[in-house]
Design an enzyme around this catalytic site. Structure first.
Site, PDB file in Angstrom:
ATOM      1  N   SER A  99      28.680   4.511 -29.311  1.00  9.41           N
ATOM      2  CA  SER A  99      27.623   5.519 -29.452  1.00  9.41           C
ATOM      3  C   SER A  99      28.098   6.882 -28.990  1.00  9.41           C
ATOM      4  O   SER A  99      28.921   6.994 -28.071  1.00  9.41           O
ATOM      5  CB  SER A  99      26.410   5.096 -28.618  1.00  9.41           C
ATOM      6  OG  SER A  99      25.472   6.155 -28.489  1.00  9.41           O
ATOM      7  N   TYR A 133      23.727   2.279 -20.537  1.00 11.37           N
ATOM      8  CA  TYR A 133      24.063   2.091 -21.956  1.00 11.37           C
ATOM      9  C   TYR A 133      25.376   2.800 -22.288  1.00 11.37           C
ATOM     10  O   TYR A 133      26.299   2.197 -22.849  1.00 11.37           O
ATOM     11  CB  TYR A 133      22.929   2.635 -22.819  1.00 11.37           C
ATOM     12  CG  TYR A 133      23.235   2.652 -24.299  1.00 11.37           C
ATOM     13  CD1 TYR A 133      23.255   1.480 -25.042  1.00 11.37           C
ATOM     14  CD2 TYR A 133      23.500   3.859 -24.959  1.00 11.37           C
ATOM     15  CE1 TYR A 133      23.536   1.495 -26.400  1.00 11.37           C
ATOM     16  CE2 TYR A 133      23.771   3.884 -26.309  1.00 11.37           C
ATOM     17  CZ  TYR A 133      23.791   2.696 -27.030  1.00 11.37           C
ATOM     18  OH  TYR A 133      24.081   2.720 -28.382  1.00 11.37           O
TER      19      TYR A 133
END
Length: 248
Positions: free
Chosen positions: A133, A146
């Site tokens: 990401s 995350y």
């Protein structure tokens, strides 16, 4: 001859878009997802040649069982796309034990479990694609676990690429930006969490609402290109961001 491609988190979002894209291109797709009904629905849409299996990637026993079933049908696979992940914001002060465990087990350990079990089926011209990401680079507030998990996965991927070269297995990281399609209308986070996420990011000069968003279908083009790389060319890392010029 078409490729056999295993995709985790294939019941919705990018995983579903990838399954549809590769099936339309003539590849054979194996769809893994925690919710059997979701991956079975996508597989039914794609046709009889595609396989759907319930698999919780955070559970090593579930992963072993899924890949044992895959091996019965496909003794050789060409590509594993580690796409499944958990995306949840929180601060260090408030994060619960179960949130820490769930994030690390899915986003980090799950990638390891799937790659390990897929390896015997991938040896000799296989490819592992790990989905990361843009959060790794942006460092948004409340997404530290995350982003940290994805950063760790990127580091592991670089080392795996060297380690697995003699096995004939390539490893690529695809770092993706914000994505959406017509079925995704907003966040599933509690309203108070979503509001604090926006406020905390505004404090550091980031406004998630102003960041461009790409369509899942557009992102599948990059994966198609990575899968189609010739044998003498290895792409280790692809960074994708949405382009504001293309926004409606």
């Amino acid at each position: 001859m078409g490729k056999t491609i295993v995709i985790t988190g294939a019941g919705d979002g990018l995983g579903r878009a990838l399954a549809r894209r590769f099936a339309a291109d003539g590849e054979t797709v194996v769809l893994l997802g925690r919710t059997a009904a979701k991956v079975e629905a996508v597989a039914a849409e794609l046709g009889a040649s595609h396989l759907a299996l319930a698999c919780d990637i955070a559970d090593p026993a579930s992963v072993r069982a899924a890949f044992a079933k895959i091996a019965e049908v496909h003794p050789k696979i060409d590509v594993l796309i580690n796409n499944a992940s958990i995306y949840e914001p929180f601060t260090l002060a408030e994060v619960r034990d179960d949130q820490v465990v769930a994030s690390l087990m899915t986003n980090v350990a799950g990638t390891i479990f799937c790659a390990r079990e897929a390896l015997p089926l991938l040896r000799g011209n296989g490819h592992i694609i790990n989905v990361s990401s843009e959060a790794v680079a942006i460092k948004m507030a409340m997404l530290w676990l995350y982003a940290g998990g994805k950063a760790g996965m990127e580091l592991m991927s670089d080392i795996w690429a060297r380690e697995l070269a003699d096995d004939g297995v390539r490893v690529t990281v695809v770092q993706a930006g914000q994505m959406m399609d017509e079925t995704k209308t907003g966040t599933s986070w509690p309203m108070d969490v979503a509001m604090r996420f926006m406020q905390d990011n505004a404090k550091i000069g980031l406004n998630p609402r102003e960041r461009p968003i790409s369509h899942y279908n557009s992102v599948t083009d990059a994966f198609r290109a990575v899968v189609d790389m010739p044998a003498d060319l290895h792409i280790r890392h692809v960074a994708l961001t949405a382009d504001r010029r293309a926004q409606p």
